[in-house]
Motif scaffolding. Structure first.
Motif, PDB file in Angstrom:
ATOM      1  N   ALA A 390       0.711  -1.204  -0.226  1.00 50.96           N
ATOM      2  CA  ALA A 390       0.180  -0.092   0.074  1.00 50.96           C
ATOM      3  C   ALA A 390       0.991   1.109  -0.036  1.00 50.96           C
ATOM      4  CB  ALA A 390      -0.832  -0.038   1.326  1.00 50.96           C
ATOM      5  N   ALA A 415       9.819   7.446  -4.270  1.00 50.63           N
ATOM      6  CA  ALA A 415       9.119   7.758  -5.331  1.00 50.63           C
ATOM      7  C   ALA A 415       8.193   8.674  -5.478  1.00 50.63           C
ATOM      8  CB  ALA A 415       8.545   6.245  -5.933  1.00 50.63           C
ATOM      9  N   GLY A 417       5.318   9.521  -6.949  1.00 49.70           N
ATOM     10  CA  GLY A 417       3.973   9.270  -7.076  1.00 49.70           C
ATOM     11  C   GLY A 417       3.331   8.644  -5.365  1.00 49.70           C
ATOM     12  N   SER A 418       4.135   7.551  -5.126  1.00 45.26           N
ATOM     13  CA  SER A 418       3.894   7.239  -3.724  1.00 45.26           C
ATOM     14  C   SER A 418       4.137   8.379  -2.676  1.00 45.26           C
ATOM     15  CB  SER A 418       4.851   6.053  -3.382  1.00 45.26           C
ATOM     16  OG  SER A 418       4.770   5.017  -4.284  1.00 45.26           O
ATOM     17  N   ALA A 447       5.346   5.053 -13.093  1.00 45.53           N
ATOM     18  CA  ALA A 447       6.117   4.199 -14.110  1.00 45.53           C
ATOM     19  C   ALA A 447       5.536   2.680 -13.900  1.00 45.53           C
ATOM     20  CB  ALA A 447       7.556   4.375 -13.860  1.00 45.53           C
TER      21      ALA A 447
HETATM   22  C1  LIG Z   1      -2.716   2.564  -1.508  1.00 45.03           C
HETATM   23  C2  LIG Z   1      -2.431   2.050  -2.703  1.00 45.03           C
HETATM   24  N1  LIG Z   1      -2.895   2.963  -3.626  1.00 45.03           N
HETATM   25  C3  LIG Z   1      -2.596   2.672  -5.268  1.00 45.03           C
HETATM   26  C4  LIG Z   1      -1.614   1.587  -5.452  1.00 45.03           C
HETATM   27  C5  LIG Z   1      -1.378   1.321  -6.865  1.00 45.03           C
HETATM   28  N2  LIG Z   1      -0.169   1.604  -7.091  1.00 45.03           N
HETATM   29  C6  LIG Z   1       0.885   0.789  -7.419  1.00 45.03           C
HETATM   30  S1  LIG Z   1       2.172   1.495  -7.602  1.00 45.03           S
HETATM   31  C7  LIG Z   1       1.515   2.847  -8.252  1.00 45.03           C
HETATM   32  C8  LIG Z   1       2.461   4.160  -8.730  1.00 45.03           C
HETATM   33  C9  LIG Z   1       3.664   4.306  -8.196  1.00 45.03           C
HETATM   34  O1  LIG Z   1       4.305   5.276  -8.703  1.00 45.03           O
HETATM   35  P1  LIG Z   1       5.487   6.050  -7.956  1.00 45.03           P
HETATM   36  O2  LIG Z   1       5.690   5.936  -6.499  1.00 45.03           O
HETATM   37  O3  LIG Z   1       5.719   7.324  -8.516  1.00 45.03           O
HETATM   38  O4  LIG Z   1       6.828   5.074  -8.546  1.00 45.03           O
HETATM   39  P2  LIG Z   1       7.039   4.577  -9.914  1.00 45.03           P
HETATM   40  O5  LIG Z   1       6.325   3.480 -10.247  1.00 45.03           O
HETATM   41  O6  LIG Z   1       6.978   5.840 -10.924  1.00 45.03           O
HETATM   42  O7  LIG Z   1       8.483   4.047  -9.935  1.00 45.03           O
HETATM   43  C10 LIG Z   1       0.419   2.771  -7.672  1.00 45.03           C
HETATM   44  C11 LIG Z   1      -0.729   4.057  -7.952  1.00 45.03           C
HETATM   45  C12 LIG Z   1      -1.203   0.714  -4.326  1.00 45.03           C
HETATM   46  N3  LIG Z   1      -0.179  -0.057  -4.565  1.00 45.03           N
HETATM   47  N4  LIG Z   1      -1.479   1.209  -2.905  1.00 45.03           N
END
Ligand SMILES: Cc1ncc(C[n+]2csc(CCOP(=O)(O)OP(=O)(O)O)c2C)c(N)n1
Length: 518
Positions: A390, A415, A417-418, A447
């Motif tokens: 999560a 990262a 997005g996270s 990504a």
């Molecule tokens: C609470 C929650 N919401 C949504 C997701 C779905 N999800 C998994 S990875 C991700 C995006 C990750 O992006 P980022 O953190 O920017 O890393 P990158 O993939 O760019 O390396 C999402 C939205 C999740 N795992 N957990």
């Protein structure tokens, strides 16, 4: 005559007596007596978090580093709801917490005021133990029971729901605390079964997790590997691995299904030490759910709650490996890279410059795939991963680790997005002057999901799908976001600039953010 202690104060005194000395809080009206009691009792550090997801993520980081629970303080069902994602990660890390949730006064519930909800129902989804105190006289005893549960090895989630009148009515004194349970020793049969699996003449794979990935148990495991040639890996995500020079170069079960299957190809026996047999994060069309050959025999040496160090020591002795010479990491750092910022060059910077005794919180998602390889030979450090998938725990984990270990540098590999799920943690870092270097991997995209779109067989993604996975338009400005929360920062666009900024941030005390434009 001295005024009797109210329920809230009896609880806070019980918590402190039970060595629960940090509270990560986001209170509301129903918790005001608890808040007031904090001032009357010495020994409780209160850390305000500006979103509940920060409280539970921080409590997780704190437990991973200290092995003892913090408490939270959350506002009724909605506050608890906001905290759930990181409570889930905490559970998956096999951590413990005393999760305190305020509730309406017992007599107010029947009026169905706006914040009324089924708190026990919400808590039940993520807790090992849930109790609503029914009177002020019970609160201290309930608190003592919550501490006992939270400390139960390897760690549990004890949610204590406090109706407001139980806090403000006269209570008892603090309640007695039970001695915490110690991890159970494994049965001799388990040691024998693991030994036979390793001696069977096939290709055994030892999978390590929970407390097995700390230095002392890993040393026994390394001797077993040296003597028998068994393969060994850590679980895909781990609460805390002790790594670097003098420790074992333990790789994880890889995340991508095909890579994981290649790594476990031909394995005949799985020996689990505080670990689950590896499974894929998700199902993908035409691919298996389990990440090892289905015919492999699975043997559990130690369950999560059992004493992995003792179990591995006994297994080493049984296999005649206790005198074997283990292969441990020697100092080895990648060269400092030049030029473009890529996944490889940022990995090399981290590997070259990671400070001694650092605590790394890793929510790097795709950017971090190479980080282990480049940091085996770094100075000794701890590595804390996202355990429950999560996203939004990296920055809160860093808060908790920094509160737990004020003399150590925390390096948050994050990262973008996270990071946006819980960036309020930056404000807590500033307020508490936490010693954290935050590296934001600004690839301006989700990504990983671009790959997942293809992996699940979704064909010809168009404009709308693309927009759901891009974080551009507008670009996030992490330096300004950090500044707005009192954290200084800088943006870097080359490997050299990143290395300079990372080294400088690690030399200073206090939080600093580096936005790494990938
Ligand atoms: C609470 C929650 N919401 C949504 C997701 C779905 N999800 C998994 S990875 C991700 C995006 C990750 O992006 P980022 O953190 O920017 O890393 P990158 O993939 O760019 O390396 C999402 C939205 C999740 N795992 N957990």
């Amino acid at each position: 005559m001295t005024k009797p202690m109210n329920g809230a104060e009896s609880l806070v005194r019980t918590l402190v007596a039970g060595d629960v000395t940090v509270a990560f809080t986001n209170p509301g009206t129903s918790e005001m007596h608890f808040v007031a009691a904090l001032d009357r009792v010495d020994g409780m550090r209160c850390v305000l978090c500006l979103h509940e997801t920060v409280t539970t993520g921080a409590a997780d980081g704190y437990y991973r580093m200290t092995g003892k629970p913090a408490s939270t303080l959350l506002h009724l069902g909605p506050g608890l709801g906001n905290a759930l994602a990181n409570l889930h990660n905490l559970k998956r890390a096999r951590s413990g917490v005393v999760n305190i949730v305020g509730e309406h006064a017992t007599y107010h519930r029947e009026f169905d005021a706006p914040l009324t909800s089924d708190i026990e129902g919400i808590a039940g989804t993520m807790s090992h133990w849930v109790k609503t105190s029914t009177s002020a006289k019970e609160v201290a005893a309930d608190g003592a029971e919550a501490i006992r549960v939270a400390m139960d090895p390897p760690g549990k989630i004890a949610t204590l729901i406090l109706p407001a009148d139980t806090a403000w009515t006269d209570g008892t004194g603090p309640a007695a605390i039970a001695a915490p349970a110690v991890p159970a020793k494994v049965a001799e049969d388990a040691v024998e079964a693991a030994a036979r699996a390793i001696e069977a003449g096939g290709r055994p794979l030892i999978v390590m997790g929970t407390r097995a990935v700390r230095e002392a148990p890993m040393l026994h495991a390394a001797k077993i590997v040296a003597k028998t040639g068994a393969q060994i890996r850590a679980e895909g995500s781990n609460g805390r691995i002790e790594r670097g020079v003098g420790r074992m170069a333990l790789e994880r079960v890889p995340y991508p299904v095909d890579v994981a299957l290649a790594a476990t190809k031909g394995v005949t026996h799985l020996i689990l030490v505080g670990a689950k047999a590896p499974v894929a994060f998700f199902a993908y069309p035409g691919k298996p759910s389990i990440l090892y050959p289905p015919e492999a025999e699975v043997v559990t040496l130690a369950h999560f709650h059992e004493d992995a160090e003792d179990a591995l020591a006994r297994l080493a002795e049984r296999l005649g490996a206790d005198k074997a010479v283990p292969v441990l990491n020697q100092p080895k750092r990648p060269d400092l890279p030049k030029g473009a910022l890529t996944q490889d060059s940022v990995a090399a910077v981290i590997g070259h410059l990671l400070p001694e005794n650092a605590i790394v919180t890793d929510e790097s998602v795709t950017t971090g795939r190479n980080f282990f390889k480049d940091t085996h030979g770094a100075a000794p450090h701890d590595w804390l991963s996202l355990t429950g998938g999560a996203i939004g725990e990296g920055l809160p984990l860093a808060v908790g680790a920094a509160v737990a270990c004020p003399d150590r540098k925390v390096v948050a590999l994050q990262a973008d997005g996270s990071g946006m799920y819980s960036l309020q943690a930056l404000w807590t870092m500033a307020r508490e002057k936490l010693d954290v270097t935050v590296c934001i991997w600004a690839n301006r995209a989700y990504a990983i999901l671009k790959g997942e779109l293809a992996n699940v067989g979704a064909e010809n993604p168009g404009r709308k799908a693309h927009d759901m996975l891009s974080l551009g338009d507008p670009d996030l400005d992490w330096v300004k976001l950090a500044a707005g929360m009192g954290v200084e920062g800088t943006r870097v666009e080359t490997a050299e600039a990143f290395a300079d900024a990372f080294a400088a941030a690690n030399r200073r005390k206090g939080p600093f953010l580096i936005e790494v434009l990938l």
